[in-house]
Motif scaffolding. Sequence first.
Motif, PDB file in Angstrom:
ATOM      1  N   VAL A  39      13.584   5.980   5.645  1.00 16.61           N
ATOM      2  CA  VAL A  39      14.284   4.847   5.015  1.00 16.61           C
ATOM      3  C   VAL A  39      14.636   3.777   6.040  1.00 16.61           C
ATOM      4  O   VAL A  39      14.354   2.580   5.841  1.00 16.61           O
ATOM      5  CB  VAL A  39      15.548   5.316   4.278  1.00 16.61           C
ATOM      6  N   GLN A  40      15.228   4.169   7.150  1.00 14.30           N
ATOM      7  CA  GLN A  40      15.621   3.183   8.146  1.00 14.30           C
ATOM      8  C   GLN A  40      14.421   2.496   8.790  1.00 14.30           C
ATOM      9  O   GLN A  40      14.457   1.288   9.053  1.00 14.30           O
ATOM     10  CB  GLN A  40      16.490   3.849   9.227  1.00 14.30           C
ATOM     11  N   VAL A  41      13.373   3.244   9.003  1.00 16.68           N
ATOM     12  CA  VAL A  41      12.163   2.636   9.562  1.00 16.68           C
ATOM     13  C   VAL A  41      11.563   1.639   8.581  1.00 16.68           C
ATOM     14  O   VAL A  41      11.115   0.544   8.972  1.00 16.68           O
ATOM     15  CB  VAL A  41      11.147   3.724   9.953  1.00 16.68           C
ATOM     16  N   ARG A  43      13.201  -0.114   6.367  1.00 17.04           N
ATOM     17  CA  ARG A  43      14.065  -1.300   6.381  1.00 17.04           C
ATOM     18  C   ARG A  43      13.756  -2.192   7.575  1.00 17.04           C
ATOM     19  O   ARG A  43      13.703  -3.422   7.453  1.00 17.04           O
ATOM     20  CB  ARG A  43      15.526  -0.873   6.385  1.00 17.04           C
ATOM     21  N   GLN A  44      13.543  -1.590   8.730  1.00 17.13           N
ATOM     22  CA  GLN A  44      13.234  -2.366   9.927  1.00 17.13           C
ATOM     23  C   GLN A  44      11.864  -3.033   9.828  1.00 17.13           C
ATOM     24  O   GLN A  44      11.703  -4.205  10.187  1.00 17.13           O
ATOM     25  CB  GLN A  44      13.291  -1.444  11.148  1.00 17.13           C
ATOM     26  N   LYS A  45      10.902  -2.290   9.337  1.00 14.33           N
ATOM     27  CA  LYS A  45       9.544  -2.836   9.217  1.00 14.33           C
ATOM     28  C   LYS A  45       9.507  -4.006   8.229  1.00 14.33           C
ATOM     29  O   LYS A  45       8.783  -4.991   8.440  1.00 14.33           O
ATOM     30  CB  LYS A  45       8.568  -1.738   8.779  1.00 14.33           C
ATOM     31  N   LEU A  46      10.258  -3.904   7.131  1.00 18.02           N
ATOM     32  CA  LEU A  46      10.277  -4.981   6.139  1.00 18.02           C
ATOM     33  C   LEU A  46      10.803  -6.282   6.747  1.00 18.02           C
ATOM     34  O   LEU A  46      10.253  -7.358   6.514  1.00 18.02           O
ATOM     35  CB  LEU A  46      11.129  -4.576   4.932  1.00 18.02           C
ATOM     36  N   VAL A  47      11.877  -6.175   7.528  1.00 16.73           N
ATOM     37  CA  VAL A  47      12.438  -7.380   8.145  1.00 16.73           C
ATOM     38  C   VAL A  47      11.425  -8.003   9.104  1.00 16.73           C
ATOM     39  O   VAL A  47      11.229  -9.224   9.123  1.00 16.73           O
ATOM     40  CB  VAL A  47      13.756  -7.056   8.862  1.00 16.73           C
ATOM     41  N   LYS A  48      10.743  -7.170   9.878  1.00 17.26           N
ATOM     42  CA  LYS A  48       9.744  -7.684  10.825  1.00 17.26           C
ATOM     43  C   LYS A  48       8.571  -8.338  10.112  1.00 17.26           C
ATOM     44  O   LYS A  48       7.977  -9.298  10.618  1.00 17.26           O
ATOM     45  CB  LYS A  48       9.260  -6.548  11.724  1.00 17.26           C
ATOM     46  N   LEU A  49       8.212  -7.827   8.936  1.00 13.64           N
ATOM     47  CA  LEU A  49       7.149  -8.451   8.157  1.00 13.64           C
ATOM     48  C   LEU A  49       7.578  -9.801   7.596  1.00 13.64           C
ATOM     49  O   LEU A  49       6.760 -10.707   7.432  1.00 13.64           O
ATOM     50  CB  LEU A  49       6.734  -7.541   7.000  1.00 13.64           C
ATOM     51  N   SER A  58      17.754  -5.750   5.506  1.00 11.34           N
ATOM     52  CA  SER A  58      17.107  -5.404   4.232  1.00 11.34           C
ATOM     53  C   SER A  58      17.862  -4.284   3.541  1.00 11.34           C
ATOM     54  O   SER A  58      18.543  -3.472   4.187  1.00 11.34           O
ATOM     55  CB  SER A  58      15.648  -4.995   4.454  1.00 11.34           C
ATOM     56  N   VAL A  59      17.728  -4.250   2.248  1.00  9.76           N
ATOM     57  CA  VAL A  59      18.346  -3.216   1.424  1.00  9.76           C
ATOM     58  C   VAL A  59      17.367  -2.818   0.334  1.00  9.76           C
ATOM     59  O   VAL A  59      16.697  -3.672  -0.255  1.00  9.76           O
ATOM     60  CB  VAL A  59      19.703  -3.698   0.844  1.00  9.76           C
ATOM     61  N   LEU A  60      17.252  -1.530   0.085  1.00  8.17           N
ATOM     62  CA  LEU A  60      16.367  -1.004  -0.939  1.00  8.17           C
ATOM     63  C   LEU A  60      17.186  -0.692  -2.181  1.00  8.17           C
ATOM     64  O   LEU A  60      18.313  -0.200  -2.090  1.00  8.17           O
ATOM     65  CB  LEU A  60      15.650   0.261  -0.453  1.00  8.17           C
ATOM     66  N   GLN A 253       3.980   5.272   3.906  1.00 11.77           N
ATOM     67  CA  GLN A 253       2.552   5.412   4.211  1.00 11.77           C
ATOM     68  C   GLN A 253       1.821   4.095   3.971  1.00 11.77           C
ATOM     69  O   GLN A 253       0.953   3.692   4.749  1.00 11.77           O
ATOM     70  CB  GLN A 253       1.938   6.520   3.353  1.00 11.77           C
ATOM     71  N   ALA A 254       2.182   3.400   2.892  1.00  8.96           N
ATOM     72  CA  ALA A 254       1.546   2.115   2.589  1.00  8.96           C
ATOM     73  C   ALA A 254       1.824   1.084   3.684  1.00  8.96           C
ATOM     74  O   ALA A 254       0.951   0.284   4.031  1.00  8.96           O
ATOM     75  CB  ALA A 254       2.031   1.595   1.235  1.00  8.96           C
ATOM     76  N   LEU A 255       3.025   1.099   4.247  1.00  4.74           N
ATOM     77  CA  LEU A 255       3.341   0.195   5.350  1.00  4.74           C
ATOM     78  C   LEU A 255       2.481   0.484   6.572  1.00  4.74           C
ATOM     79  O   LEU A 255       2.001  -0.430   7.249  1.00  4.74           O
ATOM     80  CB  LEU A 255       4.820   0.308   5.718  1.00  4.74           C
ATOM     81  N   LEU A 256       2.273   1.753   6.852  1.00  6.77           N
ATOM     82  CA  LEU A 256       1.403   2.125   7.974  1.00  6.77           C
ATOM     83  C   LEU A 256      -0.018   1.622   7.734  1.00  6.77           C
ATOM     84  O   LEU A 256      -0.683   1.141   8.658  1.00  6.77           O
ATOM     85  CB  LEU A 256       1.405   3.645   8.166  1.00  6.77           C
ATOM     86  N   GLU A 257      -0.478   1.720   6.495  1.00 12.30           N
ATOM     87  CA  GLU A 257      -1.839   1.292   6.179  1.00 12.30           C
ATOM     88  C   GLU A 257      -1.971  -0.226   6.214  1.00 12.30           C
ATOM     89  O   GLU A 257      -3.046  -0.751   6.538  1.00 12.30           O
ATOM     90  CB  GLU A 257      -2.263   1.880   4.836  1.00 12.30           C
ATOM     91  N   LEU A 258      -0.898  -0.936   5.904  1.00 18.83           N
ATOM     92  CA  LEU A 258      -0.903  -2.393   6.060  1.00 18.83           C
ATOM     93  C   LEU A 258      -1.088  -2.748   7.540  1.00 18.83           C
ATOM     94  O   LEU A 258      -1.876  -3.643   7.885  1.00 18.83           O
ATOM     95  CB  LEU A 258       0.398  -2.990   5.530  1.00 18.83           C
ATOM     96  N   GLU A 259      -0.382  -2.048   8.409  1.00 22.52           N
ATOM     97  CA  GLU A 259      -0.524  -2.282   9.844  1.00 22.52           C
ATOM     98  C   GLU A 259      -1.944  -1.963  10.314  1.00 22.52           C
ATOM     99  O   GLU A 259      -2.539  -2.712  11.099  1.00 22.52           O
ATOM    100  CB  GLU A 259       0.490  -1.430  10.606  1.00 22.52           C
TER     101      GLU A 259
END
Length: 367
Positions: A39-41, A43-49, A58-60, A253-259
């Motif tokens: 969850v925390q990762v 949130r961090q990745k979303l802000v960086k994107l 960010s908040v989910l 997993q989807a975030l990793l695949e976007l990267e």
Amino acid sequence: MRNDYLLLTPGPLSTSESVRQAMLKDWCTWDDEYNKDIVQVIRQKLVKLATKHIGYTSVLMQGSGTASVEATIGSVISAEGKLLVVDNGAYGARIAQIAQYLNIPCHVVSPGETSQPDLNEMETALAMDPAITHVAVVHCETTTGMLNPITEVTKLAKQHDKVVILDAMSSFGGIPMDIAELGVDYMISSANKCIQGVPGFGFVIAKQIELEACKGQARSLTLDLFDQWQCMENNHGKWRFTSPTHTVRAFYQALLELEQEGGIDARFNRYYTNQTTLVAGMRSLGFEPLLDDTLHSPIITSFYSPTHSDYQFKEFYDRLKEQGFVIYPGKVSNADCFRIGNIGEVYPADIERLIKAIEKAMYWDIN
């Protein structure tokens, strides 16, 4: 398990096998392996994107994308506030409807479903009505595939010192943007759109100083954006109420695949190629898009329905589904249309196969 068909919709959309596989493990919502490491990762990745600048968080939020829109509208506008919303499709109209349900005063700019907002009209409304505190606009109106001019809208809002709410439900992750440079205070999206996850939660990327000022304003317990954020901040990613764990793990997993794909720029290029390949192929079969090409997004495209008397969308839909493709009915008030999405685990070769399937499904040409 292989999919029976490709979803050519604006979400839910076709996902990768590895995203689906990620949902096969059960997770404990109290465990650090889930909250801190996932969850925390996220949130961090979303802000960086969303931005390369500091000052955002960010908040989910559990539920559909609309739940996150309602959480935002209902939490960030005070009892003395007023909203200006651009309504040129079903999702702008939904924001206005949410404001109505929550008894929030609302000024609606309605240019029609096939037009972008008139900036002069917005300028007049902002200048003449000092009660307006917030401006909301949908980035990609999936009603038609319209891409709204968010740079111009946000610039205008900031000239009048308004808080900007951007519904980027169908665009975030698929169209490059920096929300800090745009001047966006709250950006809303969902797990099952361009990040290519599955349905179950939405998220808000917010300017932290603005979000901190929202304490105690929410008109709903469940949809209290500030409280959800505070819980996640203070408890290392813990959700207030039951977390959609399987969906969250799939999103990670989807975030990793976007990267792995090369980030948002690479994904945009794929979606853009999908969309232009689609339009060229459809025109070769005699179909015309609803919008002018200059207004198209790479997300979804509306096409006029055939005028043949024996054409029925359901028959057309069924014939395409039999060949492995699912498209979307139209949503436009004044035109008979259908829509085809370009996002998800979809590639130009899939669009080329779709064009051949559509040609085969055109039963009104062979009767």
